[in-house]
Design a protein around this motif. Structure first.
Motif, short mmCIF file in Angstrom:
data_model
loop_
_atom_site.label_atom_id
_atom_site.label_comp_id
_atom_site.label_asym_id
_atom_site.label_seq_id
_atom_site.Cartn_x
_atom_site.Cartn_y
_atom_site.Cartn_z
N SER A 1 30.61 28.63 -105.54
CA SER A 1 28.89 27.22 -105.38
C SER A 1 28.09 28.64 -106.08
O SER A 1 27.85 29.79 -105.99
CB SER A 1 29.17 26.96 -103.99
OG SER A 1 28.46 28.16 -103.42
N GLU B 1 26.55 31.15 -103.50
CA GLU B 1 27.71 32.21 -103.50
C GLU B 1 27.56 33.15 -104.29
O GLU B 1 27.25 34.40 -103.61
CB GLU B 1 29.64 32.04 -103.21
CG GLU B 1 30.13 31.65 -102.47
CD GLU B 1 31.20 30.78 -102.49
OE1 GLU B 1 32.48 32.07 -102.04
OE2 GLU B 1 31.32 30.11 -102.89
N GLU C 1 36.10 18.90 -97.79
CA GLU C 1 36.26 20.53 -97.58
C GLU C 1 35.48 20.96 -98.52
O GLU C 1 34.77 22.27 -97.56
CB GLU C 1 38.10 21.03 -97.74
CG GLU C 1 38.95 19.92 -96.18
CD GLU C 1 40.10 20.29 -96.65
OE1 GLU C 1 40.27 20.91 -97.75
OE2 GLU C 1 40.92 20.19 -95.79
N LYS C 2 35.50 21.68 -99.37
CA LYS C 2 34.42 22.14 -100.53
C LYS C 2 32.98 22.50 -99.62
O LYS C 2 32.39 23.43 -100.26
CB LYS C 2 34.94 22.54 -101.81
CG LYS C 2 34.64 23.42 -102.56
CD LYS C 2 35.36 23.44 -104.40
CE LYS C 2 34.84 24.67 -104.18
NZ LYS C 2 34.34 24.87 -105.68
N GLN D 1 31.78 20.79 -97.14
CA GLN D 1 31.60 21.56 -96.26
C GLN D 1 31.40 22.93 -95.90
O GLN D 1 30.72 23.35 -95.75
CB GLN D 1 32.60 21.19 -95.34
CG GLN D 1 32.61 21.29 -93.66
CD GLN D 1 31.70 20.29 -92.79
OE1 GLN D 1 31.17 19.36 -93.74
NE2 GLN D 1 30.78 20.79 -92.55
N GLN D 2 32.13 23.09 -97.04
CA GLN D 2 32.82 24.83 -96.79
C GLN D 2 30.91 25.28 -97.23
O GLN D 2 30.43 26.43 -96.94
CB GLN D 2 33.19 25.54 -97.88
CG GLN D 2 33.41 26.63 -97.80
CD GLN D 2 34.45 27.29 -98.56
OE1 GLN D 2 34.99 26.30 -99.13
NE2 GLN D 2 34.82 28.49 -98.66
N GLN E 1 28.18 24.94 -94.87
CA GLN E 1 28.33 26.00 -93.95
C GLN E 1 27.73 27.44 -94.62
O GLN E 1 26.94 27.86 -93.41
CB GLN E 1 29.73 26.21 -93.07
CG GLN E 1 29.99 25.45 -92.28
CD GLN E 1 31.11 25.42 -92.00
OE1 GLN E 1 31.97 26.04 -92.69
NE2 GLN E 1 32.16 24.12 -91.27
N GLN E 2 28.11 27.39 -95.72
CA GLN E 2 27.62 28.98 -95.99
C GLN E 2 25.96 29.03 -96.53
O GLN E 2 25.40 30.23 -96.29
CB GLN E 2 27.98 29.37 -98.09
CG GLN E 2 30.16 29.73 -97.68
CD GLN E 2 30.30 29.60 -99.39
OE1 GLN E 2 30.11 28.78 -99.65
NE2 GLN E 2 31.55 30.31 -99.06
#
Lengths: 482, 455
Positions: A279, A282, B38-39, B41-42, B45-46
């Motif tokens: 993403s 990241e 899920e992606k 959500q991830q 969080q990141q």
């Protein structure tokens, strides 16, 4: 195979198909749709070209008219690069709507290319856009299947097939003849749009790349002709193989759904799962962490740049950076820009490699899916594929880098080493330097790149056409006459 | 009779395979939705993690002036993704789910996009709404196109006519069996989705389910209408397929093209240029006018002054930044208005085209349409403003960095509200269904026997 027989057979198919009222209706509707698609596509293209031209000129104007100032402020003032559309992009919209159009270029930072059409649109875009590419790739095959599904099976059902075969016509001749007839009917839809597109292409004087796009268009036409031939051959071949017309039609529609709707989506799901991409958070964090380790080029006392300082002091035999014969701040910034741009480039290359891998999964399906092959080839030649976009990103980044470094060079050369701040009389330079820095101009990739990118698609079309041809000539023993 | 018809239906291999295919593709789409959620959500969080890390690091190293610190510090606002969006991803994979902004000018930050593979966006997600809009009708068409003609073509029509039960009643029964079977698959998928994607059963989900049911009812009504003309199988199949191609590809794609053509958005580029000049050009201009303009915008900061004779102050710097937003404001508002217009135009057209309507309602209910994104952007504007107003006085008074509680800035969330406009959700498609069924009724009123002669 005898040419005269092929001619008779194909003429018969052409005449009997074109005779039907429904055929004429379909041809009429398709020509209208295609006409609408290319004309509206062309108008959208020219509107966008005008908008881009207008704002590019404004950007240039404002850049050149900027007053005398410190070059580093000019580097932060930056530039805005707009993505030009390839003259042929009205023919196949491809990814045009999904990629960004404008990017702000400034020192130290790589901004995202923003304002894609998709980001300005609502969910409707997901149904696709009506372009000549979409109609020819997706809808025309469906019509060809309708015209062609019973070309042989109906003859079998009527009992006329035996008569044909006893007259000494061989199976390959029969199939190829019917296929050519079907193909020539499809030309009544394909040829007019080619003519209109050519006229539109010639009337677009806004860009001097017309010769390049004309060459691409020639190859594109060949590509589509091969595609239509494959589709026609497939229709007749399935018709010959099937016991009844009904089962031939069912099979052909099944093929169509599988190739155009299901397989691309499935390959996407597979690609996404095989090669997950990072993403933005990241990505940015990874770049940031690496940059932090390299130090802050805005701070001449940064420990990471201390090594650089010491070596410079030693080389010039002085004890303070103020005694260096050039602007030390600019020197450090140039070094910092180089490091950060290299870091970004490395991460960006990694990201693009992941995208390429994801796309290769989709691209690979072109080998068994002629629809995907022509889609990729058509996008690439219309300048609306990812490679063309990525090329723009690279050009914009290269320009950004050059801008930042040119400004750093100006600072190193022209600003005194003892000047503090960036607004005093000594800290500013004449605005003539701004005009000396060339404008951003977006070039389109050369054919060799397009070819390299899409060789799989070209290969796939060749494989399909020759594969079907051999299938027809070799397996003639297995066809049933009744 | 009913029992026999059901038996006939269940024993037909083709029909059962169709239902199975539908169910399988539905399951795949639910998996795609799960993956998306899920992606997402991830990602959130990141972002939350990196935001705290970013603040901590900057507070540690940029510890002298709060004005400089806030040049770097980013505050994130996440657009809450309801689990229902797993069923209809819509624009969610194009627009960013989180925006992280500094208190500097917002115009340069709010249009930032996420990193995405454009090839994927071009091909589009295999989400549940796609399966619903594209695949369900195909199966329905395959189930219904030969409802009468198969009897005629197989020679059983005269048998049907000689039964005590009226032929129309039998046809209705046949249709009902097919309808119930497809409906069962749809409801089964929705129930699985409810548990698999943990979707709360609220108004939005109920409306989503009703929209889906209406959509498949629409296709059954259309098929029923086509069948009522008593034509042969291949004619019906051709006609239904044309309807499908028109409704799922040609009309929506043309509408998109027309909207892009009719509402071009040069304002988008305008905002970039205006905000860039609004801010950067101030560096070369006298400081006083900039500060005056700033204080005209925020009279509450009138008491802060730029130190006489100083080359630089944070008041001046943030006043310049503010000008970037203020001078682009007209363009930015125009841009939003234009986008709302695009949205409105397509919803009006959607009233007459069930595919477009269904897609838009699905996206609206799962908060994945453009309206949601625009609401989010407006919330980002408020969020940004609020951060500015909180920090401006601290910057101008050079508040001590150590005295601020830097743990108090976690990732913030925006929760959009979905209001279900029941009549808008239900009426358009329902009316089209009624028209089809009534028209078919008129066709069926003609004596069925007469048509038997042709066979």
């Amino acid at each position: 195979m005898r040419f005269s027989v092929l001619k008779i057979l194909s003429r018969q198919v052409y005449r009997s198909t074109i005779k039907k009222r429904s055929t004429l209706w379909l041809i009429g509707i398709f020509n209208l749709m295609l006409g609408f698609a290319v004309v509206s596509g062309y108008q959208i293209l020219t509107t966008q070209q005008q908008i881009v031209d207008k704002y590019s000129q404004q950007v240039r104007h404002r850049w050149e008219k900027s007053p005398d100032k410190h070059p580093h402020r000019m580097a932060h003032y930056g530039y805005v690069a707009f993505r030009q559309k390839f003259p042929l992009s009205f023919f196949d919209f491809g990814m045009n709507s999904y990629v960004g159009n404008a990017v702000f270029l400034e020192a130290h930072r790589q901004n995202t290319v923003n304002f894609s059409e998709a980001s300005l649109s609502n969910g409707l875009l997901r149904f696709g856009e009506i372009s000549a590419g979409l109609i020819l790739q997706l809808l025309l095959p469906l019509v060809i299947f309708f015209w062609g599904f019973d070309l042989i099976s109906a003859e079998r059902e009527n009992g006329t097939l035996r008569i044909l075969l006893t007259q000494g016509i061989s199976w390959p001749e029969l199939i190829m003849g019917k296929c050519l007839g079907l193909f020539s009917v499809s030309l009544t839809i394909f040829v007019p749009v080619v003519v209109i597109s050519l006229i539109l292409l010639f009337s677009n004087g806004a860009i001097g790349d017309n010769w390049q796009s004309l060459g691409y268009f020639a190859i594109l036409i060949v590509g589509y002709l091969v595609y239509l031939l494959i589709v026609s051959l497939l229709a007749v071949f399935v018709s010959a193989k099937s016991n009844t017309s009904k089962s031939a039609l069912t099979k052909l529609i099944g093929f169509w759904l599988f190739f155009t709707l299901i397989l691309p989506k499935i390959s996407l799901v597979i690609g996404q799962n095989l090669y997950p991409s990072p993403s933005k958070v990241e990505f940015d964090t990874a770049v940031e962490h690496e940059l932090l380790a390299q130090g802050d080029s805005h701070n001449p006392n940064d420990p990471h740049f201390k090594v650089l300082k010491d070596s410079l002091l030693q080389a010039y035999g002085v004890d303070s950076t103020h005694k260096l014969p050039f602007n030390y701040g600019g020197y450090v910034m140039r070094e910092g820009e180089r490091l950060s741009a290299e870091t970004y480039k490395r991460h960006q290359a990694k990201l693009v490699a992941i995208y390429q891998k994801q796309q290769n999964v989709v691209r690979l399906t072109a080998l068994c899916n002629p629809f995907m092959a022509i889609k990729n080839l058509s996008m690439a030649l219309s300048g609306t594929d990812y490679a063309t976009y990525h090329d723009f990103e690279n050009q914009a980044e290269a320009y950004r880098y050059k801008l930042a470094q040119t400004m750093n060079e100006l600072q190193i050369k022209l600003i005194s080493n003892t000047t503090k701040g960036s607004s005093g009389k000594q800290a500013i330079i004449n605005r003539k330097h701004w005009a000396e820095f060339p404008d951003f101009s977006h070039h389109f990739p050369a054919f060799i790149l397009v070819f390299q990118q899409e060789k799989l698609a070209i290969f796939s079309l060749i494989i399909w056409i020759s594969g079907l041809y051999f299938l027809v000539t070799l397996s003639s023993k297995h066809f049933k006459a009744f | 009779m009913t029992g026999l018809l059901i038996k006939n239906f269940v024993r037909s291999k083709g029909l059962m395979t169709g239902l199975l295919l539908l169910f399988l593709s539905g399951l795949i789409s639910l998996n795609v939705g799960k993956h998306f959620l899920e992606k997402n959500q991830q990602l959130i969080q990141q972002t939350a993690h990196f935001q705290q890390e970013n603040i901590d690091r900057n507070v540690k190293y940029v510890n002298k002036e709060i004005g400089l610190l806030l040049y770097y510090v980013r505050f994130g606002l996440a657009n809450h993704t309801p689990n229902l969006a797993g069923l209809s991803i819509g624009q969610r994979d194009i627009n960013p789910a989180v925006l992280s902004v500094t208190i500097r000018n917002l115009e340069e930050q709010k249009y930032t996009t996420d990193l995405m593979n454009p090839m994927y966006q071009l091909i589009g997600n295999l989400d549940f709404s796609f399966v619903l809009i594209y695949f369900f009708p195909l199966i329905i068409i395959a189930f219904c196109f030969n409802l009468i003609s198969e009897e005629k073509e197989e020679g059983t029509w005269s048998l049907v006519l000689s039964q005590a039960i009226s032929p129309l009643k039998m046809l209705r029964l046949k249709l009902c069996i097919r309808y119930v079977s497809v409906l069962t698959v749809l409801l089964l998928l929705l129930v699985i989705a409810k548990f698999y994607l943990a979707i709360p059963v609220d108004n939005a989900f109920v409306a989503f389910g009703l929209t889906a049911i209406l959509y498949i009812s629409f296709w059954f009504s259309v098929s029923w209408l086509i069948v009522s003309f008593h034509r042969d199988s291949s004619y019906n199949a051709l006609l239904l397929l044309i309807v499908w191609v028109m409704l799922t590809i040609v009309i929506p794609a043309s509408v998109t093209t027309v909207i892009v053509y009719k509402y071009p958005v040069p304002e988008a580029f305008g905002t970039v240029l205006e905000s860039r000049d609004g801010y950067h050009s101030k560096w070369d201009q006298p400081k006083e006018p900039t500060i005056q303009k700033f204080q005209k915008h925020y009279p509450q900061f009138n008491r802060y002054k730029h130190p006489e004779g100083k080359d630089y102050s944070w008041l001046w710097y943030y006043a310049m930044q503010q000008m970037g937003d203020d001078e682009a404001a007209v363009h930015a508002t125009d841009l939003k208005t234009k986008l709302r217009k695009r949205e409105a135009a397509s919803s009006v057209i959607g009233l007459f085209v069930p595919t477009i309507h269904t897609q838009q309602i699905c996206n609206h209910l799962s908060q994945s349409d453009m309206a949601n994104h625009l609401n989010f952007i407006e919330e980002v504007e408020k969020f940004h403003e609020q951060k500015r107003l909180y920090f401006y006085p601290k910057i101008f008074t050079d508040f001590a960095i150590a005295d601020e509680n830097w743990k108090a800035f976690p990732l913030a969330y925006f929760q959009d509200k979905v209001s279900v406009n029941w009549s808008l959700v239900l009426i358009p498609v329902f009316s089209i269904c009624v028209i089809c069924v009534v028209w078919a009724g008129v066709n069926f009123r003609r004596p069925l026997e007469r048509n038997a002669r042709y066979e």
